[in-house]
Design a protein around this motif. Structure first.
Motif, PDB file in Angstrom:
ATOM      1  N   ASP A 164      86.453  72.961  41.050  1.00  0.00           N
ATOM      2  CA  ASP A 164      87.477  73.218  40.038  1.00  0.00           C
ATOM      3  C   ASP A 164      88.292  74.460  40.424  1.00  0.00           C
ATOM      4  O   ASP A 164      89.525  74.455  40.344  1.00  0.00           O
ATOM      5  N   CYS A 197      91.587  70.964  38.306  1.00  0.00           N
ATOM      6  CA  CYS A 197      91.459  71.966  37.258  1.00  0.00           C
ATOM      7  C   CYS A 197      92.553  71.735  36.216  1.00  0.00           C
ATOM      8  O   CYS A 197      93.718  72.061  36.433  1.00  0.00           O
ATOM      9  N   MET A 198      92.166  71.155  35.096  1.00  0.00           N
ATOM     10  CA  MET A 198      93.137  70.832  34.053  1.00  0.00           C
ATOM     11  C   MET A 198      93.603  72.086  33.330  1.00  0.00           C
ATOM     12  O   MET A 198      94.725  72.135  32.810  1.00  0.00           O
ATOM     13  N   GLY A 199      92.746  73.096  33.293  1.00  0.00           N
ATOM     14  CA  GLY A 199      93.141  74.362  32.681  1.00  0.00           C
ATOM     15  C   GLY A 199      94.330  74.960  33.416  1.00  0.00           C
ATOM     16  O   GLY A 199      95.330  75.345  32.798  1.00  0.00           O
ATOM     17  N   TYR A 206      92.534  83.664  33.723  1.00  0.00           N
ATOM     18  CA  TYR A 206      91.796  82.395  33.802  1.00  0.00           C
ATOM     19  C   TYR A 206      90.935  82.371  35.062  1.00  0.00           C
ATOM     20  O   TYR A 206      89.753  81.999  35.028  1.00  0.00           O
TER      21      TYR A 206
HETATM   22 FE    FE Z   1      89.440  74.440  35.395  1.00  0.00          FE
END
Ligand code: FE
Ligand code: FE
Ligand code: ZN
Length: 166
Positions: free
Chosen positions: A16, A74-76, A110
């Motif tokens: 990720d 990584c959708m974030g 993040y």
């Molecule tokens: Fe992520």
């Protein structure tokens, strides 16, 4: 596939992070191009170079673990980058740099959380070399985050002086 062991979860999180770094590599050049403030531009460019080295560092980690870096998105980070790009389209040119610091700070913080989690897992799993390499990256993300926040403060001070007196 269900993740059933902490080792698998670590690998999943590592992939990720790899995806997040790849997305940053792709998005950052366009942001740097649109940045006017020289100091901010330079620190973003320096972090782009650093990000390339971080990807190489992750590549080596996957090699030592005998695993592949690909397979996760990584959708974030996707969300943070998409939001930043949308914001840049919406903001007036005079506020563009400040908008850039807002999304760059989100990216750096993040990443810091992602790497902190990875380091904690690596330590618990006795992956001491991995933990050491990930710490190097975390230190760079912390530094990059500080630089962005400093730029934001400086830009805000300049804006403050332009505000009409009430
Ligand atoms: Fe992520
Ligand atoms: Fe990074
Ligand atoms: Zn970063």
């Amino acid at each position: 596939m269900t993740i059933t062991t902490p080792q698998e979860l670590f690998l999943h999180e590592l992939q990720d992070a790899y995806s997040a770094e790849q997305q940053i590599l792709k998005a950052l050049p366009k942001v740097i191009e649109q940045t006017e403030d020289e100091e901010l531009k330079e620190s973003l460019a320096a972090h782009l170079a650093e990000t390339k080295a971080q990807v190489n560092r992750l590549d080596k980690l996957f090699e030592t673990l005998n695993e592949k870096p690909s397979g996760e998105t990584c959708m974030g980070m996707q969300g943070i980058i998409a939001e930043g790009e949308k914001g840049l389209k919406e903001v007036a040119p005079a506020l563009r740099d400040l908008a850039i610091t807002g999304s760059a700070a989100r990216i750096e913080y993040y990443e810091q959380v992602a790497y902190s989690n990875l380091i904690a897992m690596a330590q618990a799993l006795d992956y001491s070399d991995e933990a050491m390499y990930l710490q190097e990256t975390l230190d760079e993300e912390v530094e990059a985050g500080k630089n962005v926040m400093e730029a934001a403060e400086r830009l805000l001070e300049a804006i403050d002086m332009q505000m009409p007196q009430s």
